[in-house]
Scaffold this active site. Structure first.
Site, PDB file in Angstrom:
ATOM      1  CE  LYS A 179      -1.665   2.735   2.877  1.00 21.88           C
ATOM      2  NZ  LYS A 179      -1.542   4.089   2.146  1.00 21.88           N
ATOM      3  CD  GLU A 255      13.331   1.394   7.084  1.00 13.39           C
ATOM      4  OE1 GLU A 255      12.945   1.878   6.125  1.00 13.39           O
ATOM      5  OE2 GLU A 255      14.433   0.452   7.077  1.00 13.39           O
ATOM      6  CD  GLU A 382       9.701  13.323  11.219  1.00 13.88           C
ATOM      7  OE1 GLU A 382       8.403  12.909  11.469  1.00 13.88           O
ATOM      8  OE2 GLU A 382      10.615  12.987  10.607  1.00 13.88           O
TER       9      GLU A 382
HETATM   10  P1  NAD Z   1       2.450   8.671   7.357  1.00  7.23           P
HETATM   11  O1  NAD Z   1       2.713   7.974   8.414  1.00  7.23           O
HETATM   12  O2  NAD Z   1       1.681   9.816   7.556  1.00  7.23           O
HETATM   13  O3  NAD Z   1       1.891   7.596   6.225  1.00  7.23           O
HETATM   14  C1  NAD Z   1       2.756   6.517   5.957  1.00  7.23           C
HETATM   15  C2  NAD Z   1       1.913   5.441   5.157  1.00  7.23           C
HETATM   16  O4  NAD Z   1       1.225   4.991   6.267  1.00  7.23           O
HETATM   17  C3  NAD Z   1       1.036   6.002   4.223  1.00  7.23           C
HETATM   18  O5  NAD Z   1       0.985   4.986   3.310  1.00  7.23           O
HETATM   19  C4  NAD Z   1      -0.308   6.163   4.825  1.00  7.23           C
HETATM   20  O6  NAD Z   1      -1.385   5.795   4.232  1.00  7.23           O
HETATM   21  C5  NAD Z   1      -0.317   4.873   5.949  1.00  7.23           C
HETATM   22  N1  NAD Z   1      -1.112   5.210   7.046  1.00  7.23           N
HETATM   23  C6  NAD Z   1      -1.411   6.247   7.741  1.00  7.23           C
HETATM   24  N2  NAD Z   1      -2.190   6.006   8.721  1.00  7.23           N
HETATM   25  C7  NAD Z   1      -2.296   4.679   8.737  1.00  7.23           C
HETATM   26  C8  NAD Z   1      -3.042   3.646   9.847  1.00  7.23           C
HETATM   27  N3  NAD Z   1      -3.381   4.011  10.706  1.00  7.23           N
HETATM   28  N4  NAD Z   1      -2.951   2.276   9.658  1.00  7.23           N
HETATM   29  C9  NAD Z   1      -2.132   2.106   8.437  1.00  7.23           C
HETATM   30  N5  NAD Z   1      -1.512   2.940   7.713  1.00  7.23           N
HETATM   31  C10 NAD Z   1      -1.567   4.071   7.759  1.00  7.23           C
HETATM   32  O7  NAD Z   1       3.754   9.018   7.043  1.00  7.23           O
HETATM   33  P2  NAD Z   1       4.061   9.957   5.701  1.00  7.23           P
HETATM   34  O8  NAD Z   1       3.861  11.572   6.116  1.00  7.23           O
HETATM   35  O9  NAD Z   1       3.737   9.374   4.248  1.00  7.23           O
HETATM   36  O10 NAD Z   1       5.997  10.162   5.687  1.00  7.23           O
HETATM   37  C11 NAD Z   1       6.576  10.874   6.443  1.00  7.23           C
HETATM   38  C12 NAD Z   1       6.933  10.385   7.592  1.00  7.23           C
HETATM   39  O11 NAD Z   1       7.815   9.131   7.350  1.00  7.23           O
HETATM   40  C13 NAD Z   1       7.979  11.163   8.429  1.00  7.23           C
HETATM   41  O12 NAD Z   1       7.722  11.084  10.028  1.00  7.23           O
HETATM   42  C14 NAD Z   1       9.250  10.461   8.228  1.00  7.23           C
HETATM   43  O13 NAD Z   1      10.231  10.827   9.089  1.00  7.23           O
HETATM   44  C15 NAD Z   1       9.012   9.042   8.086  1.00  7.23           C
HETATM   45  N6  NAD Z   1      10.136   8.570   7.115  1.00  7.23           N
HETATM   46  C16 NAD Z   1      10.861   7.303   7.930  1.00  7.23           C
HETATM   47  C17 NAD Z   1      12.050   6.828   7.218  1.00  7.23           C
HETATM   48  C18 NAD Z   1      12.688   5.972   7.976  1.00  7.23           C
HETATM   49  O14 NAD Z   1      13.474   5.078   7.085  1.00  7.23           O
HETATM   50  N7  NAD Z   1      12.966   5.968   9.285  1.00  7.23           N
HETATM   51  C19 NAD Z   1      11.989   6.993   5.887  1.00  7.23           C
HETATM   52  C20 NAD Z   1      11.059   8.150   5.156  1.00  7.23           C
HETATM   53  C21 NAD Z   1      10.120   8.594   6.121  1.00  7.23           C
END
Ligand code: NAD
Length: 478
Positions: A179, A255, A382
């Site tokens: 997804k 991650e 963040e």
């Molecule tokens: P997000 O957590 O909002 O979304 C990530 C994914 O999770 C999306 O596909 C979203 O639809 C899904 N999602 C959201 N709520 C969910 C739920 N309740 N259940 C299941 N899936 C759900 O993150 P984002 O805004 O897309 O990305 C940015 C974040 O990702 C930042 O916090 C960044 O630091 C982190 N990030 C971490 C790494 C790493 O390697 N540690 C790498 C890239 C990004």
């Protein structure tokens, strides 16, 4: 590019459509189908069935060959992937051409090599042994796939981060339901086409589009047919997924977010530290999990560092937008909060005006702040935008305490020319990755992941194979 689900080897578009917005000018790029619970059920069922088909008995060599064909397929449609990633994210083309797409193909090649070249590690290990009291026994370990793996990825590096998990998951013989983020569905759809053409048995890779909370993400992570979850995204989302996965005790690899520190010592090559910080804080407009948002500089070089960094940041141009209007508003709300908390705005601090179509897009100014206490929310939370806060320190111990004073622990950077200091300081920083005199210099075989609220587990090279397979002990009495 028309986003489609890919379930059991068939492309389909059922579910209500939602708009995909161009972050460069706010226009509508197209629509994306939102997978219903039925589509998710179909995908999980197809993945489960695929494990019982030819994929379940395919040898490592054949699996490696499929991974190589996927890598070749990405290479063959390089331009299409670049165009799709640039359209969804608004990032500069050069970034997609040099990072996103080559690394995606590289991920499949790397795991094909690892699988084919190191079968004893990736597949089975044999340990002749001795079982006390019961005579002689042969113990060996079989590495079994986990089963159906749900992969949930974010919008910031859509293709790179999804393939970073898909490739090792397939290498280990799992079936996958991906997804991608609702903001960036396009490269995942092209990838499904490439995988379809590469001859992976039907149902081994499935793609479902849609939102996270209360939708596809939640349907997947709470699904009893899902055997493991590999997630990249915000720490709060990780916590929600963990709660949802708890009923089925589904293993997770996470991650998550960061609030990454950099330490600049007075003995550093200051120009290199400024150059490195321009990259580490402002690459992809700060929308990389590894970006530096907290910078601590030894007091004797503090003013010089701030002045040099601010001059470079004010001159930045050609930068990309925030991913969405919502994220732009979040970043701007932190710029306002910083002012309320008493920050000095050394560069940026607002939204730019271009007098062209970008004024309809989601841009914010690259921003440098000073003067905030460590308790300020701007310094603790963040932001995930092109912004850093710089504070002075006096001693090495104080620098370490400041770096570690965070709920997060993803990545850090140390700038020093003192070799002993580098070795002394690096292991004491509570982050999963410590870069010394560089940033984001990645060897994909090394462990990648965060400590504290920044993640669970490690991925990269053989560390990913450890997550995506289960060691099973077989003991035979002789
Ligand atoms: P997000 O957590 O909002 O979304 C990530 C994914 O999770 C999306 O596909 C979203 O639809 C899904 N999602 C959201 N709520 C969910 C739920 N309740 N259940 C299941 N899936 C759900 O993150 P984002 O805004 O897309 O990305 C940015 C974040 O990702 C930042 O916090 C960044 O630091 C982190 N990030 C971490 C790494 C790493 O390697 N540690 C790498 C890239 C990004």
């Amino acid at each position: 590019m028309k986003a489609q689900h890919y379930v059991g080897g068939v492309f389909r578009s059922d579910g209500p459509a939602f708009p995909l917005i161009d972050p460069v000018d706010g226009s509508e790029l197209g629509t994306v189908p939102e997978a219903t619970r039925e589509v998710v059920d179909d995908a999980v069922t197809a993945a489960g069935a695929a494990l019982k088909g030819p994929w379940g008995t395919m040898g490592a060599e054949e699996r490696a060959a499929v991974l190589r064909r996927i890598a070749d397929g990405i290479q063959a449609r390089f331009e299409e992937f670049v165009a799709a990633e640039v359209a969804d994210t608004g990032r500069p083309r050069a970034f997609a051409e040099t990072v996103d797409v080559p690394r995606a193909a590289g991920n499949f090649r790397a795991y094909a090599d690892l699988l084919y070249g190191r079968p004893e590690r990736a597949y089975t290990t044999q340990i002749p042994g001795w079982s006390s009291g019961a005579g002689q026994a042969l113990n060996y370990t079989v590495r079994r796939p986990l089963g159906v793996v749900a992969i949930i990825s974010p919008w910031n590096l859509p293709l790179l981060l999804s393939t970073w998990k898909i490739a090792p998951a397939l290498a280990c013989g799992n079936a996958v339901v991906l997804k991608p983020s609702e903001e960036t569905p396009s490269t995942a759809t092209v990838l499904a086409q490439v995988i379809n053409e590469a001859g992976l048995p039907e149902g081994v890779f499935n793609l479902v589009h849609g939102h996270g909370a209360g939708a596809v993400g939640e349907f997947l992570t709470g699904h009893e047919g899902v055997d493991a979850i590999a997630f990249t995204g915000e720490s709060a989302t990780g916590a929600a997924i963990m709660r949802n996965a708890a009923d089925h005790v589904t293993p997770v690899s996470f991650e998550l977010g960061g609030k990454n520190p950099a330490l600049v010592f007075a003995d550093a090559d200051l120009d290199a530290a400024v150059d490195g910080t321009v990259r580490s804080s402002f690459t992809h407009s700060g929308q990389i999990c590894l970006c530096t948002e907290r910078i601590y500089v030894e007091r004797s070089v503090f003013d010089e560092f701030v002045e040099k960094l601010a001059a470079r940041v004010k001159a930045l141009d050609g930068y990309g937008p925030m991913i969405s209007a919502e994220h732009r508003d979040k970043v701007l709300s932190y710029y306002r909060l910083a002012k309320e908390e008493g920050a000095t705005i050394v560069a940026g601090g607002g939204a730019p005006t271009f007098n062209d179509e970008r004024d309809g897009g989601f841009y914010v100014e690259p921003t440098v702040l000073t003067g905030l206490p460590e308790t300020a929310r701007t310094v603790r939370e963040e932001i995930f935008g092109p912004v850093c806060h710089i504070a002075p320190f006096d001693t090495e111990d104080e620098a370490l305490a400041l770096a570690n004073n965070s709920p997060y622990g993803l990545a850090s950077t140390v700038w020093t020319t003192n070799l002993s200091r580098a070795h002394r300081v690096a292991p004491k920083i509570e982050t999963g990755i410590v870069w010394v005199n560089c940033w984001n210099l990645r060897d994909l075989r090394t462990p990648f992941g965060g400590v504290k609220a920044s993640g669970i587990g490690r991925e990269g090279g053989e560390y990913s194979l450890d997550f995506f397979s289960e060691p099973v002990n077989v003991c035979i009495q002789i």
